[in-house]
Design a protein around this motif. Structure first.
Motif, PDB file in Angstrom:
ATOM      1  N   VAL A   1       0.923  -1.364   0.768  1.00 12.56           N
ATOM      2  CA  VAL A   1       0.405   0.018  -0.049  1.00 12.56           C
ATOM      3  C   VAL A   1       0.456   0.858  -0.408  1.00 12.56           C
ATOM      4  CG1 VAL A   1      -1.372   1.552   1.653  1.00 12.56           C
ATOM      5  CG2 VAL A   1      -1.885  -1.675   1.157  1.00 12.56           C
ATOM      6  N   THR A   2       0.988   1.914  -0.636  1.00 14.27           N
ATOM      7  CA  THR A   2       1.371   3.451  -1.117  1.00 14.27           C
ATOM      8  C   THR A   2       0.576   4.509  -0.450  1.00 14.27           C
ATOM      9  OG1 THR A   2       1.017   3.627  -3.343  1.00 14.27           O
ATOM     10  CG2 THR A   2       2.562   2.692  -2.831  1.00 14.27           C
ATOM     11  N   ALA A   3       1.671   5.743   0.353  1.00 16.55           N
ATOM     12  CA  ALA A   3       1.323   6.857   0.659  1.00 16.55           C
ATOM     13  C   ALA A   3       2.419   7.920   0.404  1.00 16.55           C
ATOM     14  CB  ALA A   3       1.079   6.525   2.387  1.00 16.55           C
ATOM     15  N   TRP A   4       1.297   8.949  -0.437  1.00 22.40           N
ATOM     16  CA  TRP A   4       2.608  10.108  -0.957  1.00 22.40           C
ATOM     17  C   TRP A   4       2.790  11.471   0.552  1.00 22.40           C
ATOM     18  CZ3 TRP A   4       3.511   9.688  -5.767  1.00 22.40           C
ATOM     19  CH2 TRP A   4       3.430   8.406  -6.906  1.00 22.40           C
ATOM     20  N   SER A   5       1.918  10.930   1.316  1.00 20.39           N
ATOM     21  CA  SER A   5       2.292  11.970   2.357  1.00 20.39           C
ATOM     22  C   SER A   5       2.328  11.184   3.547  1.00 20.39           C
ATOM     23  CB  SER A   5       0.828  12.786   2.222  1.00 20.39           C
ATOM     24  OG  SER A   5      -0.135  12.283   2.708  1.00 20.39           O
ATOM     25  N   GLY A   6       1.716  11.959   5.155  1.00 17.01           N
ATOM     26  CA  GLY A   6       2.295  11.225   6.017  1.00 17.01           C
ATOM     27  C   GLY A   6       1.161  11.035   6.546  1.00 17.01           C
ATOM     28  N   GLN A   7      -0.122  12.612   5.672  1.00 13.63           N
ATOM     29  CA  GLN A   7      -1.539  12.305   6.099  1.00 13.63           C
ATOM     30  C   GLN A   7      -1.869  10.437   5.415  1.00 13.63           C
ATOM     31  OE1 GLN A   7      -3.780  14.120   8.495  1.00 13.63           O
ATOM     32  NE2 GLN A   7      -4.978  12.140   7.365  1.00 13.63           N
ATOM     33  N   GLU A   8      -1.316  10.443   4.671  1.00 10.50           N
ATOM     34  CA  GLU A   8      -2.093   9.011   3.775  1.00 10.50           C
ATOM     35  C   GLU A   8      -1.288   8.532   4.346  1.00 10.50           C
ATOM     36  OE1 GLU A   8      -1.299   9.066  -0.638  1.00 10.50           O
ATOM     37  OE2 GLU A   8      -2.808  10.655  -1.009  1.00 10.50           O
ATOM     38  N   ALA A   9      -0.215   7.916   4.582  1.00  7.57           N
ATOM     39  CA  ALA A   9      -0.072   7.033   5.888  1.00  7.57           C
ATOM     40  C   ALA A   9      -0.687   6.838   7.186  1.00  7.57           C
ATOM     41  CB  ALA A   9       1.810   7.863   6.118  1.00  7.57           C
ATOM     42  N   LEU A  10      -0.667   7.629   7.580  1.00 12.25           N
ATOM     43  CA  LEU A  10      -1.995   7.217   8.704  1.00 12.25           C
ATOM     44  C   LEU A  10      -3.064   6.766   8.411  1.00 12.25           C
ATOM     45  CD1 LEU A  10      -1.434  10.994  11.007  1.00 12.25           C
ATOM     46  CD2 LEU A  10      -0.068   8.515  11.382  1.00 12.25           C
ATOM     47  N   GLU A  11      -3.891   7.687   7.459  1.00 11.34           N
ATOM     48  CA  GLU A  11      -5.134   6.878   7.178  1.00 11.34           C
ATOM     49  C   GLU A  11      -5.055   5.584   6.827  1.00 11.34           C
ATOM     50  OE1 GLU A  11      -6.644   9.746   3.988  1.00 11.34           O
ATOM     51  OE2 GLU A  11      -6.207  11.118   5.104  1.00 11.34           O
ATOM     52  N   ALA A  12      -4.157   4.919   5.489  1.00  6.73           N
ATOM     53  CA  ALA A  12      -3.951   3.455   5.892  1.00  6.73           C
ATOM     54  C   ALA A  12      -3.516   2.861   7.021  1.00  6.73           C
ATOM     55  CB  ALA A  12      -2.104   2.882   4.443  1.00  6.73           C
ATOM     56  N   ALA A  13      -2.834   3.250   8.284  1.00  5.20           N
ATOM     57  CA  ALA A  13      -2.425   2.975   9.386  1.00  5.20           C
ATOM     58  C   ALA A  13      -3.944   2.442   9.994  1.00  5.20           C
ATOM     59  CB  ALA A  13      -1.732   3.646   9.496  1.00  5.20           C
ATOM     60  N   GLN A  14      -4.970   3.050   9.667  1.00  4.48           N
ATOM     61  CA  GLN A  14      -5.746   3.441  10.424  1.00  4.48           C
ATOM     62  C   GLN A  14      -6.565   1.508   9.600  1.00  4.48           C
ATOM     63  OE1 GLN A  14      -6.264   4.743  13.021  1.00  4.48           O
ATOM     64  NE2 GLN A  14      -8.161   4.152  13.914  1.00  4.48           N
ATOM     65  N   GLY A  15      -6.567   1.458   8.466  1.00  2.00           N
ATOM     66  CA  GLY A  15      -7.266   1.127   7.867  1.00  2.00           C
ATOM     67  C   GLY A  15      -7.022  -0.287   7.543  1.00  2.00           C
ATOM     68  N   GLY A  16      -5.711  -0.271   8.250  1.00  2.00           N
ATOM     69  CA  GLY A  16      -5.120  -1.898   8.348  1.00  2.00           C
ATOM     70  C   GLY A  16      -3.798  -2.462   8.392  1.00  2.00           C
ATOM     71  N   GLN A  17      -4.410  -3.070   8.872  1.00  2.00           N
ATOM     72  CA  GLN A  17      -2.329  -3.665   9.876  1.00  2.00           C
ATOM     73  C   GLN A  17      -1.611  -4.740   8.798  1.00  2.00           C
ATOM     74  OE1 GLN A  17      -3.515  -2.963  12.879  1.00  2.00           O
ATOM     75  NE2 GLN A  17      -2.038  -4.632  13.297  1.00  2.00           N
ATOM     76  N   PHE A  18      -0.426  -4.187   8.569  1.00  2.00           N
ATOM     77  CA  PHE A  18       1.146  -4.132   7.967  1.00  2.00           C
ATOM     78  C   PHE A  18       2.150  -4.354   9.039  1.00  2.00           C
ATOM     79  CE2 PHE A  18      -1.233  -0.443   6.810  1.00  2.00           C
ATOM     80  CZ  PHE A  18      -1.119  -1.283   5.444  1.00  2.00           C
ATOM     81  N   ASP A  19       3.076  -5.864   8.048  1.00  2.00           N
ATOM     82  CA  ASP A  19       3.601  -6.362   8.300  1.00  2.00           C
ATOM     83  C   ASP A  19       5.074  -5.552   8.827  1.00  2.00           C
ATOM     84  OD1 ASP A  19       2.640  -9.087   8.947  1.00  2.00           O
ATOM     85  OD2 ASP A  19       2.106  -8.849   6.270  1.00  2.00           O
ATOM     86  N   LEU A  20       5.198  -4.454   7.624  1.00  2.00           N
ATOM     87  CA  LEU A  20       6.460  -4.337   7.508  1.00  2.00           C
ATOM     88  C   LEU A  20       6.440  -2.626   6.905  1.00  2.00           C
ATOM     89  CD1 LEU A  20       9.645  -3.060   7.656  1.00  2.00           C
ATOM     90  CD2 LEU A  20       9.276  -3.955   5.248  1.00  2.00           C
ATOM     91  N   VAL A  21       6.986  -1.078   7.697  1.00  2.00           N
ATOM     92  CA  VAL A  21       6.426  -0.223   7.573  1.00  2.00           C
ATOM     93  C   VAL A  21       7.907   0.664   6.844  1.00  2.00           C
ATOM     94  CG1 VAL A  21       5.163   2.384   7.766  1.00  2.00           C
ATOM     95  CG2 VAL A  21       4.446   0.576   8.719  1.00  2.00           C
ATOM     96  N   LEU A  22       7.956   0.864   5.475  1.00  2.00           N
ATOM     97  CA  LEU A  22       8.395   2.215   5.243  1.00  2.00           C
ATOM     98  C   LEU A  22       8.785   3.337   5.465  1.00  2.00           C
ATOM     99  CD1 LEU A  22       9.897  -0.415   2.250  1.00  2.00           C
ATOM    100  CD2 LEU A  22      10.613  -0.525   4.033  1.00  2.00           C
TER     101      LEU A  22
END
Length: 80
Positions: free
Chosen positions: A32-53
């Motif tokens: 899942v890609t995020a172009w900004s910090g805000q998008e990253a926070l929204e993605a992190a709220q909506g799903g579980q990840f094993d790794l965050v780059l």
């Protein structure tokens, strides 16, 4: 078959973001890609990840603050 490893990629450089996405998906990871910090926070709220780059230079947010919040939202994910 086990679920593929899920990776959240955060970078405001389009070329880097797309390259990482293609390479990792080519290796069988789900991204899942995020172009900004805000998008990253929204993605992190909506799903579980094993790794965050996370790119160390984002234009819209202090990276340390973003990483602290991502850790809170994704406590089981490795961060790089």
């Amino acid at each position: 078959m086990p679920e593929p490893i899920r990776i959240l990629i955060v970078d405001d450089d389009e070329a880097v973001l797309i390259s990482l996405e293609r390479i990792l998906e080519g290796e069988g990871y789900r991204t899942v890609t995020a172009w900004s910090g805000q998008e990253a926070l929204e993605a992190a709220q909506g799903g579980q990840f094993d790794l965050v780059l996370v790119d160390e230079h984002l234009s819209d947010v202090e990276v340390t603050t973003l990483c602290d919040e991502l850790i809170r939202r994704q406590p089981g994910a490795l961060r790089f």
